[in-house]
Design a protein around this motif. Structure first.
Motif, PDB file in Angstrom:
ATOM      1  N   PRO A  38       0.649  -1.485   0.444  1.00 43.08           N
ATOM      2  CA  PRO A  38      -0.126   0.469   0.060  1.00 43.08           C
ATOM      3  C   PRO A  38       1.064   0.616   0.030  1.00 43.08           C
ATOM      4  CG  PRO A  38       0.002  -1.281   2.098  1.00 43.08           C
ATOM      5  CD  PRO A  38       0.570  -2.154   1.726  1.00 43.08           C
ATOM      6  N   LYS A  39       0.650   2.444  -0.317  1.00 45.02           N
ATOM      7  CA  LYS A  39       1.188   3.905  -0.881  1.00 45.02           C
ATOM      8  C   LYS A  39       0.310   4.592  -0.893  1.00 45.02           C
ATOM      9  CE  LYS A  39       5.791   5.185  -3.181  1.00 45.02           C
ATOM     10  NZ  LYS A  39       6.742   5.126  -4.195  1.00 45.02           N
ATOM     11  N   GLY A  40       1.018   5.913  -0.322  1.00 46.49           N
ATOM     12  CA  GLY A  40       0.572   6.983  -0.481  1.00 46.49           C
ATOM     13  C   GLY A  40      -1.449   7.352   0.474  1.00 46.49           C
ATOM     14  N   ARG A  41      -1.600   7.974   0.230  1.00 45.50           N
ATOM     15  CA  ARG A  41      -2.996   9.243   1.533  1.00 45.50           C
ATOM     16  C   ARG A  41      -3.874   7.576   1.388  1.00 45.50           C
ATOM     17  NH1 ARG A  41      -3.676  14.866   2.114  1.00 45.50           N
ATOM     18  NH2 ARG A  41      -1.705  15.494   2.576  1.00 45.50           N
ATOM     19  N   SER A  42      -4.112   7.270   0.150  1.00 41.00           N
ATOM     20  CA  SER A  42      -5.429   6.421  -0.268  1.00 41.00           C
ATOM     21  C   SER A  42      -5.213   4.411   0.434  1.00 41.00           C
ATOM     22  CB  SER A  42      -5.847   6.243  -2.116  1.00 41.00           C
ATOM     23  OG  SER A  42      -4.886   5.245  -2.481  1.00 41.00           O
ATOM     24  N   GLY A  43      -3.444   4.288   0.379  1.00 41.48           N
ATOM     25  CA  GLY A  43      -3.413   3.104   0.695  1.00 41.48           C
ATOM     26  C   GLY A  43      -3.338   1.637  -0.416  1.00 41.48           C
ATOM     27  N   ALA A  44      -3.619   2.570  -1.712  1.00 42.36           N
ATOM     28  CA  ALA A  44      -4.283   1.479  -2.690  1.00 42.36           C
ATOM     29  C   ALA A  44      -2.359   0.337  -2.922  1.00 42.36           C
ATOM     30  CB  ALA A  44      -4.005   2.337  -3.925  1.00 42.36           C
TER      31      ALA A  44
END
Length: 311
Positions: A38-44
């Protein structure tokens, strides 16, 4: 002679040049990489650079959570690899996997072994003040970067090199090394040579504490650490209890009690070290953008003789 069947194992951008070299040397029958993270604010979940390149080539991509789970070796066996090429995969390979390919597993390592065995050889080479580094192709065993060596390629470390600038140079060099040496190994022309018994230095995983500026150390050592830990985690100290990052600095010859502000003006913020001094040129207060030290001083007065920074 038929082209060798290669299983490639790698994860970050550093490994992509090695994967490209494998396309030239043989038939890449499968690619093993770390699970999407997961990466970034979205956690995608984001695919690794190696996975992205493998999918572009239409290759099978395997992403096991654990290598020691028996079914994974069985899954890999169906690809009947002649050799497994490993570059910055990120996990220790178990004995049964090492023994699976006909010619074993070979590793492209980002240092001149036995110097800097471990997870972060590029960073620690700069931090230790080495003037030369390189890449090593070795046959893997169960130890941590302890296997016998097949070939090396050398590269000077420039005085202004950071991990960010050295990383792509060594990645490309690793690809060159594979193109030159892997066919020679597979044909029996290259014989593995045991690593020298002396000169080993561990290169452990970097954490944020490694990048904290300890002003009791020499200015030269701290400047090396800033370059070593750029872009991550970045050199920093604490100012009024808040993180104060230093993005660019230069060693100087000032003297004083370590941590003391020697001067603060248009030329930057000069701080005394255990030996010499450091002039902060580009800084980033917590929660703010990167700015010139002189711009920071326009809104924050630092008095010469004071010790506002804490390690």
């Amino acid at each position: 002679m038929s082209r060798p069947r290669i299983v490639f194992m790698g994860t970050p951008e550093f490994a992509v040049a090695s994967l490209e070299a494998c396309f030239d040397v043989g038939d890449v029958v499968a690619v093993v990489t770390q699970p999407d993270k997961p990466k970034g604010r979205s956690g995608a979940p984001i695919a690794s650079p190696v996975k992205e390149r493998a999918l572009e080539k239409g290759l099978p991509v395997l992403q096991p959570q654990k290598l020691r789970t028996p079914p994974f070796v069985d899954e890999l066996r169906q690809y009947a690899p002649d050799v497994c090429v490993v570059t910055a995969y990120g996990k220790i390979l178990p004995k049964d996997l090492l023994a699976l390919p006909v010619k074993g597993c070979v590793n492209v390592h980002g240092s001149l072994l036995p110097r800097f065995r471990g997870a972060a050889p590029i960073q620690w080479a700069i931090a230790h003040g080495d003037t030369e580094t390189g890449v090593t192709l070795m046959v893997m065993d169960e130890g941590l970067d302890t296997g016998p060596m097949l070939a090396t390629k050398r590269l000077p470390i420039a005085p202004d090199d950071t991990s960010a600038t050295l990383y792509p140079k060594l990645a490309a060099l690793g690809g060159e090394l594979l193109r030159e040496s892997l066919p020679r190994y597979l044909s029996g022309e290259l014989t593995p040579t045991p690593q020298p018994s002396e000169g080993m230095v561990l290169a452990p995983i970097i954490d944020k504490e490694n990048a904290k500026l300890d002003f009791t150390k020499s200015a030269v050592e701290l400047d090396r650490r800033l370059r070593a830990f750029t872009p991550w985690p970045g050199a920093y100290t604490l100012l009024s209890g808040k993180v104060f990052k230093v993005h660019h600095m230069r060693p100087a010859s000032g003297k004083g009690e370590p941590g003391t502000v020697l001067s603060a003006g248009p030329e930057g913020i000069e701080v005394a070290c255990g030996e010499g001094s450091l002039v902060f040129l580009d800084v980033q207060p917590e929660g703010k953008r990167v700015m010139r030290a002189s711009d920071f001083l326009s809104g924050h007065k630092l008095q010469p003789g004071s010790q506002p920074f804490s390690s």
